[in-house]
Design a protein around this motif. Structure first.
Motif, PDB file in Angstrom:
ATOM      1  N   GLY A  55     -10.822  -2.136 -11.505  1.00 50.05           N
ATOM      2  CA  GLY A  55     -10.621  -3.185 -10.507  1.00 50.05           C
ATOM      3  C   GLY A  55      -9.397  -2.925  -9.638  1.00 50.05           C
ATOM      4  N   LEU A  56      -8.341  -2.427 -10.245  1.00 48.48           N
ATOM      5  CA  LEU A  56      -7.150  -2.072  -9.463  1.00 48.48           C
ATOM      6  C   LEU A  56      -7.437  -0.926  -8.507  1.00 48.48           C
ATOM      7  CD1 LEU A  56      -4.291  -2.353 -12.102  1.00 48.48           C
ATOM      8  CD2 LEU A  56      -4.649  -3.784 -10.093  1.00 48.48           C
ATOM      9  N   ALA A  57      -8.223   0.046  -8.969  1.00 45.05           N
ATOM     10  CA  ALA A  57      -8.593   1.166  -8.090  1.00 45.05           C
ATOM     11  C   ALA A  57      -9.437   0.674  -6.914  1.00 45.05           C
ATOM     12  CB  ALA A  57      -9.352   2.229  -8.888  1.00 45.05           C
ATOM     13  N   GLN A  58     -10.337  -0.247  -7.172  1.00 47.29           N
ATOM     14  CA  GLN A  58     -11.149  -0.802  -6.088  1.00 47.29           C
ATOM     15  C   GLN A  58     -10.284  -1.586  -5.110  1.00 47.29           C
ATOM     16  OE1 GLN A  58     -14.079  -3.001  -8.246  1.00 47.29           O
ATOM     17  NE2 GLN A  58     -15.503  -1.287  -8.310  1.00 47.29           N
ATOM     18  N   ALA A  59      -9.313  -2.323  -5.614  1.00 45.87           N
ATOM     19  CA  ALA A  59      -8.412  -3.069  -4.725  1.00 45.87           C
ATOM     20  C   ALA A  59      -7.612  -2.106  -3.853  1.00 45.87           C
ATOM     21  CB  ALA A  59      -7.480  -3.949  -5.555  1.00 45.87           C
ATOM     22  N   ALA A  60      -7.172  -1.013  -4.436  1.00 48.19           N
ATOM     23  CA  ALA A  60      -6.440  -0.007  -3.655  1.00 48.19           C
ATOM     24  C   ALA A  60      -7.341   0.614  -2.602  1.00 48.19           C
ATOM     25  CB  ALA A  60      -5.875   1.064  -4.580  1.00 48.19           C
ATOM     26  N   LEU A  61      -8.597   0.867  -2.957  1.00 54.47           N
ATOM     27  CA  LEU A  61      -9.551   1.422  -2.000  1.00 54.47           C
ATOM     28  C   LEU A  61      -9.763   0.460  -0.828  1.00 54.47           C
ATOM     29  CD1 LEU A  61     -11.695   3.592  -1.254  1.00 54.47           C
ATOM     30  CD2 LEU A  61     -13.318   2.222  -2.569  1.00 54.47           C
ATOM     31  N   VAL A  62      -9.894  -0.809  -1.111  1.00 64.70           N
ATOM     32  CA  VAL A  62     -10.064  -1.808  -0.046  1.00 64.70           C
ATOM     33  C   VAL A  62      -8.830  -1.836   0.854  1.00 64.70           C
ATOM     34  CG1 VAL A  62     -10.201  -4.293   0.407  1.00 64.70           C
ATOM     35  CG2 VAL A  62     -11.735  -3.246  -1.235  1.00 64.70           C
ATOM     36  N   ALA A  63      -7.645  -1.806   0.262  1.00 65.06           N
ATOM     37  CA  ALA A  63      -6.415  -1.853   1.056  1.00 65.06           C
ATOM     38  C   ALA A  63      -6.289  -0.636   1.961  1.00 65.06           C
ATOM     39  CB  ALA A  63      -5.204  -1.956   0.132  1.00 65.06           C
ATOM     40  N   VAL A  64      -6.565   0.541   1.422  1.00 70.76           N
ATOM     41  CA  VAL A  64      -6.451   1.774   2.216  1.00 70.76           C
ATOM     42  C   VAL A  64      -7.505   1.810   3.318  1.00 70.76           C
ATOM     43  CG1 VAL A  64      -6.715   4.281   2.103  1.00 70.76           C
ATOM     44  CG2 VAL A  64      -5.320   3.100   0.411  1.00 70.76           C
ATOM     45  N   ALA A  65      -8.743   1.467   2.970  1.00 69.88           N
ATOM     46  CA  ALA A  65      -9.818   1.499   3.961  1.00 69.88           C
ATOM     47  C   ALA A  65      -9.582   0.472   5.066  1.00 69.88           C
ATOM     48  CB  ALA A  65     -11.165   1.246   3.284  1.00 69.88           C
ATOM     49  N   ALA A  66      -9.086  -0.703   4.710  1.00 71.54           N
ATOM     50  CA  ALA A  66      -8.823  -1.730   5.720  1.00 71.54           C
ATOM     51  C   ALA A  66      -7.683  -1.317   6.643  1.00 71.54           C
ATOM     52  CB  ALA A  66      -8.500  -3.058   5.041  1.00 71.54           C
ATOM     53  N   ARG A  67      -6.661  -0.699   6.090  1.00 76.53           N
ATOM     54  CA  ARG A  67      -5.539  -0.240   6.935  1.00 76.53           C
ATOM     55  C   ARG A  67      -6.003   0.858   7.882  1.00 76.53           C
ATOM     56  NH1 ARG A  67      -0.419  -0.673   8.037  1.00 76.53           N
ATOM     57  NH2 ARG A  67       0.884   1.156   8.359  1.00 76.53           N
ATOM     58  N   ARG A  68      -6.796   1.778   7.357  1.00 73.82           N
ATOM     59  CA  ARG A  68      -7.315   2.856   8.193  1.00 73.82           C
ATOM     60  C   ARG A  68      -8.206   2.291   9.309  1.00 73.82           C
ATOM     61  NH1 ARG A  68      -9.591   7.103   4.604  1.00 73.82           N
ATOM     62  NH2 ARG A  68      -7.389   7.512   4.308  1.00 73.82           N
ATOM     63  N   ARG A  69      -9.027   1.325   8.961  1.00 72.20           N
ATOM     64  CA  ARG A  69      -9.901   0.727   9.970  1.00 72.20           C
ATOM     65  C   ARG A  69      -9.085   0.003  11.038  1.00 72.20           C
ATOM     66  NH1 ARG A  69     -14.862  -0.679  11.558  1.00 72.20           N
ATOM     67  NH2 ARG A  69     -15.175  -2.764  12.388  1.00 72.20           N
ATOM     68  N   TYR A  70      -8.027  -0.696  10.640  1.00 77.18           N
ATOM     69  CA  TYR A  70      -7.195  -1.380  11.623  1.00 77.18           C
ATOM     70  C   TYR A  70      -6.604  -0.380  12.614  1.00 77.18           C
ATOM     71  CZ  TYR A  70      -3.194  -3.412  13.863  1.00 77.18           C
ATOM     72  OH  TYR A  70      -2.286  -3.797  14.805  1.00 77.18           O
ATOM     73  N   ARG A  71      -6.131   0.741  12.095  1.00 73.34           N
ATOM     74  CA  ARG A  71      -5.561   1.750  12.990  1.00 73.34           C
ATOM     75  C   ARG A  71      -6.590   2.252  13.990  1.00 73.34           C
ATOM     76  NH1 ARG A  71      -1.838   5.459   9.023  1.00 73.34           N
ATOM     77  NH2 ARG A  71      -0.161   3.945   8.777  1.00 73.34           N
ATOM     78  N   VAL A  72      -7.805   2.501  13.525  1.00 70.67           N
ATOM     79  CA  VAL A  72      -8.864   2.987  14.421  1.00 70.67           C
ATOM     80  C   VAL A  72      -9.233   1.926  15.447  1.00 70.67           C
ATOM     81  CG1 VAL A  72     -11.280   3.715  14.479  1.00 70.67           C
ATOM     82  CG2 VAL A  72      -9.756   4.631  12.733  1.00 70.67           C
ATOM     83  N   VAL A  73      -9.368   0.684  15.005  1.00 66.53           N
ATOM     84  CA  VAL A  73      -9.713  -0.413  15.921  1.00 66.53           C
ATOM     85  C   VAL A  73      -8.605  -0.600  16.954  1.00 66.53           C
ATOM     86  CG1 VAL A  73      -9.968  -2.929  16.060  1.00 66.53           C
ATOM     87  CG2 VAL A  73     -11.272  -1.642  14.374  1.00 66.53           C
ATOM     88  N   HIS A  74      -7.366  -0.604  16.496  1.00 63.95           N
ATOM     89  CA  HIS A  74      -6.244  -0.799  17.417  1.00 63.95           C
ATOM     90  C   HIS A  74      -6.181   0.334  18.443  1.00 63.95           C
ATOM     91  CE1 HIS A  74      -2.411  -2.414  18.693  1.00 63.95           C
ATOM     92  NE2 HIS A  74      -1.948  -1.175  18.719  1.00 63.95           N
ATOM     93  N   GLN A  75      -6.362   1.548  17.983  1.00 67.00           N
ATOM     94  CA  GLN A  75      -6.327   2.687  18.905  1.00 67.00           C
ATOM     95  C   GLN A  75      -7.476   2.608  19.908  1.00 67.00           C
ATOM     96  OE1 GLN A  75      -6.585   6.505  17.058  1.00 67.00           O
ATOM     97  NE2 GLN A  75      -6.052   7.587  18.923  1.00 67.00           N
ATOM     98  N   SER A  76      -8.669   2.259  19.429  1.00 64.90           N
ATOM     99  CA  SER A  76      -9.823   2.165  20.322  1.00 64.90           C
ATOM    100  C   SER A  76      -9.621   1.061  21.361  1.00 64.90           C
ATOM    101  CB  SER A  76     -11.092   1.914  19.516  1.00 64.90           C
ATOM    102  OG  SER A  76     -12.206   1.799  20.364  1.00 64.90           O
ATOM    103  N   LEU A  77      -9.099  -0.073  20.934  1.00 68.13           N
ATOM    104  CA  LEU A  77      -8.901  -1.183  21.866  1.00 68.13           C
ATOM    105  C   LEU A  77      -7.815  -0.890  22.896  1.00 68.13           C
ATOM    106  CD1 LEU A  77      -9.185  -4.289  19.522  1.00 68.13           C
ATOM    107  CD2 LEU A  77     -10.809  -3.553  21.272  1.00 68.13           C
TER     108      LEU A  77
END
Length: 114
Positions: A55-77
């Motif tokens: 469960g901790l590994a999944q939480a870390a995966l969500v945090a990393v993936a969400a941060r990466r997605r924010y960077r991509v969205v912000h750059q695209s916008l």
């Protein structure tokens, strides 16, 4: 990848609010995994610890993936003005669903093991 620029694309800050919501979700997943593992250790033993670590590994995966997605969205916008270059948010959603299944299985094992 360089950090997002300070330029704000919109005054509503939708991308930033979404990133913060995913960060809170990851934190809640981590707390839930630790709490469920802690409660289930007397009944399930090492299996509860394995589930808590997963469960901790999944939480870390969500945090990393969400941060990466924010960077991509912000750059695209900020560079293109749209979201045509952004893929769907499948990884955080899938990890969240797996976490829910894991907690459900842990609760079932706790109830049946008691």
């Amino acid at each position: 990848m360089s950090p997002p620029s300070g330029r704000v694309f919109d005054t509503g800050l939708q991308a930033e609010r979404t990133a913060l919501a995913w960060r809170r979700t990851a934190l809640a997943m981590a707390v839930g995994a630790v709490g469920a593992g802690r409660l289930a250790v007397p009944v399930l033993g090492a299996l509860a610890l394995v589930a808590a670590v997963a469960g901790l590994a999944q939480a870390a995966l969500v945090a990393v993936a969400a941060r990466r997605r924010y960077r991509v969205v912000h750059q695209s916008l900020t560079t293109r003005g749209d979201l045509t270059g952004v893929r769907q948010a499948g990884v955080p959603i899938a990890a969240l669903a797996c976490s829910g299944v894991l907690v459900g299985l842990l609760a079932l094992a706790f109830v049946l093991g008691d």
